[in-house]
Design an enzyme around this catalytic site. Structure first.
Site, PDB file in Angstrom:
ATOM      1  N   THR A  15       4.975  -2.180  19.058  1.00  0.00           N
ATOM      2  CA  THR A  15       5.877  -1.370  18.648  1.00  0.00           C
ATOM      3  C   THR A  15       5.497   0.074  19.087  1.00  0.00           C
ATOM      4  O   THR A  15       5.253   0.851  18.198  1.00  0.00           O
ATOM      5  CB  THR A  15       6.590  -1.409  17.596  1.00  0.00           C
ATOM      6  N   ALA A  69      -0.644   0.122  14.452  1.00  0.00           N
ATOM      7  CA  ALA A  69      -0.041   1.710  13.705  1.00  0.00           C
ATOM      8  C   ALA A  69       0.414   1.051  12.499  1.00  0.00           C
ATOM      9  O   ALA A  69       1.419   1.833  12.106  1.00  0.00           O
ATOM     10  CB  ALA A  69       0.938   2.004  14.704  1.00  0.00           C
ATOM     11  N   GLY A  70      -0.088   0.048  11.863  1.00  0.00           N
ATOM     12  CA  GLY A  70       0.294  -0.234  10.648  1.00  0.00           C
ATOM     13  C   GLY A  70      -0.580   0.533   9.326  1.00  0.00           C
ATOM     14  O   GLY A  70      -0.898   1.392   9.720  1.00  0.00           O
ATOM     15  N   GLY A  71      -0.487  -0.082   8.022  1.00  0.00           N
ATOM     16  CA  GLY A  71      -1.183   0.527   7.118  1.00  0.00           C
ATOM     17  C   GLY A  71      -2.733   0.848   7.394  1.00  0.00           C
ATOM     18  O   GLY A  71      -3.296   1.775   6.897  1.00  0.00           O
ATOM     19  N   GLY A 107     -15.208  -7.050  10.639  1.00  0.00           N
ATOM     20  CA  GLY A 107     -13.998  -6.962   9.406  1.00  0.00           C
ATOM     21  C   GLY A 107     -14.907  -6.829   7.999  1.00  0.00           C
ATOM     22  O   GLY A 107     -14.556  -6.165   7.142  1.00  0.00           O
ATOM     23  N   LYS A 124       0.833  -1.219   0.010  1.00  0.00           N
ATOM     24  CA  LYS A 124      -0.140  -0.133  -0.186  1.00  0.00           C
ATOM     25  C   LYS A 124       0.923   1.298  -0.009  1.00  0.00           C
ATOM     26  O   LYS A 124       0.339   2.346  -0.622  1.00  0.00           O
ATOM     27  CB  LYS A 124      -1.010  -0.091   1.124  1.00  0.00           C
TER      28      LYS A 124
END
Ligand code: NAP
Length: 484
Positions: free
Chosen positions: A371, A347-349, A455, A286
């Site tokens: 993280t 906190a990813g894409g 989802g 992405k």
């Protein structure tokens, strides 16, 4: 032509498969290397009652089959079956030349498919070997192992490179090669192979129901608009089941399929070769796709992530439908200010789209991540707060908790990313994972009485917007379209 490979141990089992799939398949390949020894004598009767054209194949272990005896024994078995049965084709390997077998086949008008398999890669002399076979009046068939996008490009280039061979079969095995099986006519092949449902006869074999009903492979030709999803891994993607039934419902001559990709640049070479019109983009591309886009939407610019790419005249345009797909199920709550405070796990894409969407709707957001540095960076960029994942006090008092990590997703479905947090029952839990449909954290939230948003809702929302971007048509909702 669609050919179903028969890998039953008995003729009874194979007859049942023929009966079930004779409307989908044009022909069947009988793999006698799968048959119990006691069945071999009954093969002639089986061929006479099959009612469909048949290929006779006895595949050795080294070519991915089950036959273990000597080539001499195999030759006499094949000779016996060619004499007694009713066959349209016999598959003989390139290094297995037996003039008596070839003569028998010719005298009975059985065409010879001359095959070779490379279980390790794509041979350098692939095209010259196929040409050599064709010059002898036989049908060349090569099954190679694609190890990356460049190998897939090589196989598709056969459409022009080997255009002088009218009947051939060239396919790449494994996940990389799945597009070569679905778009088989675009490799110049005149048939493709599929398995009966629930069994895969070779690496990357799709089942006949997917080939015939989902991808309609036999109707895909040079005039079919090609769309797809790029990712790695990508074969689990539900998107083909959103787009293909909708193309069909609207009578749009198009197909949507998964492309396993190693490098966006390589994929774009394939996209030009196949004139691909648009793709959905998933993990991990992405962000990687951004340098190749000639135009981007406002959301892509803000989020720094693109999940949809469409071909414009001279460039690729990137948009982000995750942003709108995410917002859709909570829009009323946001407008009514029932959601003011949100916690975003991850906190990813995906989290980037979620956090920006919430911030653009005046929500106060706290980002928690395994993280913590990544949570901190995203928080600084978006004007949010942040905390480490185990600091569950940071979640308390949230109206909405959005779970955006891949923890809980198959095959990690026994992971709960927030085990220390006790749901009050008042918060909404919005889970982004859609396989499995109900995750471990969803079960806990449900037990506490929380409202759940699965989802699947976002997946559908973003997919429908992609469909509308690809086609310019409204998504045709019906029992036949959203089929997952
Ligand atoms: P990504 O960019 O790779 O980010 C993965 C995130 O998950 C990171 O925050 C990572 O934390 C965290 N994570 C991974 N394993 C973890 C574990 N065992 N425990 C805690 N945290 C863990 O992936 P993505 O694109 O954001 O996608 C994430 C999920 O969202 C996937 O399951 C994807 O299928 C789903 N998704 C769904 C939709 C939809 O339409 N429903 C749309 C997009 C994405 P670290 O930073 O510490 O590595």
């Amino acid at each position: 032509m669609l050919c179903v490979t028969l890998t039953g141990n008995t003729h009874e089992e194979n007859s049942r498969i023929i009966k079930e799939h004779s409307r989908s398949a044009d022909l069947f390949e009988l793999r006698i290397d799968y048959l119990e020894a006691s069945q071999l004598d009954k093969t002639a009767d089986f061929t006479k009652s099959a009612g469909k054209p048949l290929i006779l194949t006895c595949r050795r272990e080294k070519d991915g089959g089950k036959y273990r005896r000597t080539d001499r024994t195999r030759a006499s078995l094949l000779a016996r079956l060619l004499e007694s049965g009713t066959w349209s084709y016999v598959d003989l390997e390139e290094d297995f030349r037996r003039s008596e077998l070839e003569q028998t086949a010719r005298s009975r008008s059985i065409e010879i498919i001359r095959s070779f398999h490379d279980m390790e890669g794509v041979p350098d002399d692939l095209f010259t070997r196929m040409q050599k076979i064709a010059r002898r009046g036989e049908i060349p068939k090569a099954a190679v192992t694609a190890k990356g996008m460049k190998d897939v490009i090589t196989v598709f280039s056969a459409e022009t490179q080997l255009a002088s061979i009218p009947r051939k079969v060239l396919l790449a095995m494994g996940d990389w090669g799945i597009p070569t099986r679905i778009l088989y006519k675009r490799t110049g092949s005149f048939m493709t192979f599929a398995s009966p449902p629930g069994f895969s006869a070779a690496p990357g074999h799709l089942d006949i129901t997917a080939m015939k009903e989902l991808y309609r492979s036999d109707q895909v030709d040079a005039s079919t608009a090609v769309y797809g999803v790029i990712g790695n891994p990508v074969m689990h993607s539900a998107s083909p089941r959103i787009h293909n039934p909708a193309f069909h419902a609207l009578g749009i001559h198009a197909v949507y399929l998964p492309f396993q990709v190693d490098d966006v640049r390589n994929f774009l070479v394939l996209a030009d070769l196949l004139k691909i019109q648009g793709v959905s983009v998933t993990v991990p591309f992405k962000q990687q796709v951004l340098p190749y886009l000639g135009k981007i939407s406002r959301e892509v610019k803000q989020i720094g992530s693109c999940n949809t790419v469409v071909r414009e005249r001279e460039y690729w345009k990137g948009i982000n439908t995750d942003y709108y797909g995410f917002l859709h199920p909570i829009m009323e709550d946001l407008n009514a200010e029932r959601i003011r405070k949100a916690a975003v796990i991850g906190a990813g894409g995906a989290a980037r789209s979620v956090v920006w969407a919430l911030r653009n709707h005046q929500c106060q957001v706290t980002i928690l991540n395994r993280t913590p540095e990544k949570a901190q960076r995203l928080a600084q960029e978006t004007g949010s707060s942040w905390a480490a994942l185990d600091d569950v006090s940071a979640v308390s008092g949230s109206d909405l908790i959005v779970q955006t990590t891949s923890a809980g997703m198959h095959p990690y479905s026994d992971i709960d990313p927030l085990p220390g947090y006790q749901f009050s029952g008042r918060e909404i839990l919005y889970e982004l994972v859609y396989v499995p449909e109900v995750t471990k954290i969803m079960k806990r939230a449900a037990e506490a009485g929380c409202r759940l948003i699965p989802g699947r809702n976002m997946l559908l929302g973003q997919g429908i917007m992609q469909f509308e971007t690809f086609t310019g048509s409204a998504y045709p909702f019906s029992e036949d379209t959203v089929v997952f």
